[in-house]
Design a protein around this motif. Sequence first.
Motif, PDB file in Angstrom:
ATOM      1  N   LEU A  79      54.883  36.857  30.255  1.00  0.00           N
ATOM      2  CA  LEU A  79      53.846  37.250  29.302  1.00  0.00           C
ATOM      3  C   LEU A  79      52.366  36.277  29.166  1.00  0.00           C
ATOM      4  N   SER A  80      52.625  35.070  29.484  1.00  0.00           N
ATOM      5  CA  SER A  80      51.190  34.443  29.615  1.00  0.00           C
ATOM      6  C   SER A  80      50.584  34.774  30.852  1.00  0.00           C
ATOM      7  N   VAL A  81      51.325  35.152  31.821  1.00  0.00           N
ATOM      8  CA  VAL A  81      50.409  35.503  33.373  1.00  0.00           C
ATOM      9  C   VAL A  81      49.695  36.837  32.851  1.00  0.00           C
ATOM     10  N   SER A  82      50.612  37.861  32.003  1.00  0.00           N
ATOM     11  CA  SER A  82      50.193  39.266  31.582  1.00  0.00           C
ATOM     12  C   SER A  82      48.829  39.108  30.631  1.00  0.00           C
ATOM     13  N   TRP A  83      48.790  38.278  29.905  1.00  0.00           N
ATOM     14  CA  TRP A  83      47.662  37.995  29.058  1.00  0.00           C
ATOM     15  C   TRP A  83      46.541  37.419  29.780  1.00  0.00           C
ATOM     16  N   PHE A  84      46.784  36.322  30.701  1.00  0.00           N
ATOM     17  CA  PHE A  84      45.654  35.904  31.514  1.00  0.00           C
ATOM     18  C   PHE A  84      44.866  37.065  32.335  1.00  0.00           C
ATOM     19  N   VAL A  85      45.769  37.633  32.935  1.00  0.00           N
ATOM     20  CA  VAL A  85      45.397  38.826  33.794  1.00  0.00           C
ATOM     21  C   VAL A  85      44.472  39.838  33.155  1.00  0.00           C
ATOM     22  N   ILE A  86      45.087  40.268  31.985  1.00  0.00           N
ATOM     23  CA  ILE A  86      44.267  41.394  31.216  1.00  0.00           C
ATOM     24  C   ILE A  86      43.037  40.834  30.587  1.00  0.00           C
ATOM     25  N   ARG A  87      43.042  39.440  30.196  1.00  0.00           N
ATOM     26  CA  ARG A  87      41.688  38.952  29.799  1.00  0.00           C
ATOM     27  C   ARG A  87      40.729  38.395  30.641  1.00  0.00           C
ATOM     28  N   ARG A  88      41.233  38.147  31.988  1.00  0.00           N
ATOM     29  CA  ARG A  88      40.472  37.609  32.856  1.00  0.00           C
ATOM     30  C   ARG A  88      40.292  38.326  34.166  1.00  0.00           C
ATOM     31  N   TRP A  89      40.579  39.511  33.947  1.00  0.00           N
ATOM     32  CA  TRP A  89      40.665  40.391  35.265  1.00  0.00           C
ATOM     33  C   TRP A  89      39.429  40.292  36.092  1.00  0.00           C
ATOM     34  N   PHE A  90      38.259  40.533  35.402  1.00  0.00           N
ATOM     35  CA  PHE A  90      37.041  40.462  35.876  1.00  0.00           C
ATOM     36  C   PHE A  90      36.723  39.092  36.683  1.00  0.00           C
ATOM     37  N   ALA A  91      37.013  38.034  36.032  1.00  0.00           N
ATOM     38  CA  ALA A  91      36.997  36.659  36.713  1.00  0.00           C
ATOM     39  C   ALA A  91      37.684  36.425  37.936  1.00  0.00           C
ATOM     40  N   LEU A  92      39.030  36.988  37.756  1.00  0.00           N
ATOM     41  CA  LEU A  92      39.884  36.974  38.893  1.00  0.00           C
ATOM     42  C   LEU A  92      39.415  37.668  40.090  1.00  0.00           C
ATOM     43  N   LEU A  93      38.846  38.947  39.814  1.00  0.00           N
ATOM     44  CA  LEU A  93      38.409  39.922  41.063  1.00  0.00           C
ATOM     45  C   LEU A  93      37.198  39.082  41.525  1.00  0.00           C
ATOM     46  N   VAL A  94      36.202  38.547  40.897  1.00  0.00           N
ATOM     47  CA  VAL A  94      34.720  37.942  41.378  1.00  0.00           C
ATOM     48  C   VAL A  94      35.378  36.526  41.967  1.00  0.00           C
ATOM     49  N   GLY A  95      36.280  35.895  41.340  1.00  0.00           N
ATOM     50  CA  GLY A  95      36.757  34.635  42.238  1.00  0.00           C
ATOM     51  C   GLY A  95      37.426  34.674  43.425  1.00  0.00           C
ATOM     52  N   SER A  96      38.308  36.056  43.541  1.00  0.00           N
ATOM     53  CA  SER A  96      38.690  36.284  44.982  1.00  0.00           C
ATOM     54  C   SER A  96      37.851  36.499  45.905  1.00  0.00           C
ATOM     55  N   PHE A  97      36.765  37.618  45.432  1.00  0.00           N
ATOM     56  CA  PHE A  97      35.817  37.777  46.539  1.00  0.00           C
ATOM     57  C   PHE A  97      35.086  36.611  46.701  1.00  0.00           C
ATOM     58  N   TRP A  98      34.598  35.718  45.908  1.00  0.00           N
ATOM     59  CA  TRP A  98      33.837  34.465  46.333  1.00  0.00           C
ATOM     60  C   TRP A  98      34.924  33.466  47.250  1.00  0.00           C
ATOM     61  N   ALA A  99      36.186  33.450  46.880  1.00  0.00           N
ATOM     62  CA  ALA A  99      37.069  32.690  47.504  1.00  0.00           C
ATOM     63  C   ALA A  99      36.745  32.928  49.021  1.00  0.00           C
ATOM     64  N   VAL A 100      37.086  34.555  49.343  1.00  0.00           N
ATOM     65  CA  VAL A 100      37.128  34.890  50.803  1.00  0.00           C
ATOM     66  C   VAL A 100      35.954  34.666  51.345  1.00  0.00           C
ATOM     67  N   ILE A 101      34.647  34.653  50.789  1.00  0.00           N
ATOM     68  CA  ILE A 101      33.271  34.463  51.208  1.00  0.00           C
ATOM     69  C   ILE A 101      33.144  32.930  51.714  1.00  0.00           C
ATOM     70  N   THR A 102      33.715  32.042  50.601  1.00  0.00           N
ATOM     71  CA  THR A 102      33.500  30.700  50.866  1.00  0.00           C
ATOM     72  C   THR A 102      34.396  30.204  52.136  1.00  0.00           C
ATOM     73  N   TYR A 103      35.495  30.801  52.088  1.00  0.00           N
ATOM     74  CA  TYR A 103      36.668  30.373  53.398  1.00  0.00           C
ATOM     75  C   TYR A 103      36.132  30.808  54.543  1.00  0.00           C
ATOM     76  N   GLN A 104      35.388  31.968  54.725  1.00  0.00           N
ATOM     77  CA  GLN A 104      34.711  32.247  55.909  1.00  0.00           C
ATOM     78  C   GLN A 104      33.697  31.603  56.219  1.00  0.00           C
ATOM     79  N   PHE A 105      32.613  30.919  55.209  1.00  0.00           N
ATOM     80  CA  PHE A 105      31.621  30.091  55.357  1.00  0.00           C
ATOM     81  C   PHE A 105      32.268  28.705  56.114  1.00  0.00           C
TER      82      PHE A 105
END
Length: 271
Positions: A79-105
């Motif tokens: 349930l805590s994971v569910s609430w976090f995903v629902i409330r922070r989905w945009f941050a998770l999406l942007v964070g995943s994108f930047w994580a990939v870019i940062t790793y490649q760099f």
Amino acid sequence: LIKAAPTMGNLPNVLKELAGEMESYQKITAKIKWSLMYPAALIVFAIAAVIILVTKVVPTIVALFPDTESLPGITKFTLSVSWFVIRRWFALLVGSFWAVITYQFLYVFFIPLRIFIDGLVLKIPIIKDAIRTFYMYRFAKLLGDFLRAGVDPMRSLSHIAKIFSNFFYQKKMIDVRNDLNAWFTFADAIEWSVLFDPILVQIIVVGEQTGNLGEILQTMAEFYKEQLMQKITSAVSLIEPILMGLIAIIIGSIVASVFLPLADLVSVIGQ
């Protein structure tokens, strides 16, 4: 190769060898991509199923229970994971994108990270044999092509070091070049390295003694190419059940977090 070919008078043969090598390399990469399609599809469907369960199913079921403190621990965590995903989905999406870019760099410009990742890849039990065989094939094929085109060994190894993407194989090519410059043989330079197959070392000894190292390396390249195809198939056949097991554990845990409180509710009603 093309620069060296005119001086040796064998440009047509060099171009033919290059065409054959490009075709072989394309077949190998296509084999790898095709073999990874099914595991990649499994991962995508698993992620989609987890997102649906966490964001839709779990909150709906848990809403039936007014007192969340009495829920099982696994349900509270889900349930805590569910609430976090629902409330922070945009941050998770942007964070995943930047994580990939940062790793490649960082992989390109931060050498310690590249050393760690390249070394880790060579130690993973399922794929390390396939990667090692891939580099054996590339080493034998490229060095054989260079030697047959008349390129001197030191320049050949410098070019191969630039072609290789793994840090440890790049460094080994430079070390071998330095050993050759110090009057060591190819076999002496790679004999005790875990990066090379002992069979290849023995074949290189024969090639250096007979003076036809280029031709022998071409034969070994064909041998390693066949071995590589088999090891890619074997690696994928092992990866698939491991992925299935991990997916079953994740989805099973989420399903358990939903049905455990329902089972408790049914037992209370039955009493």
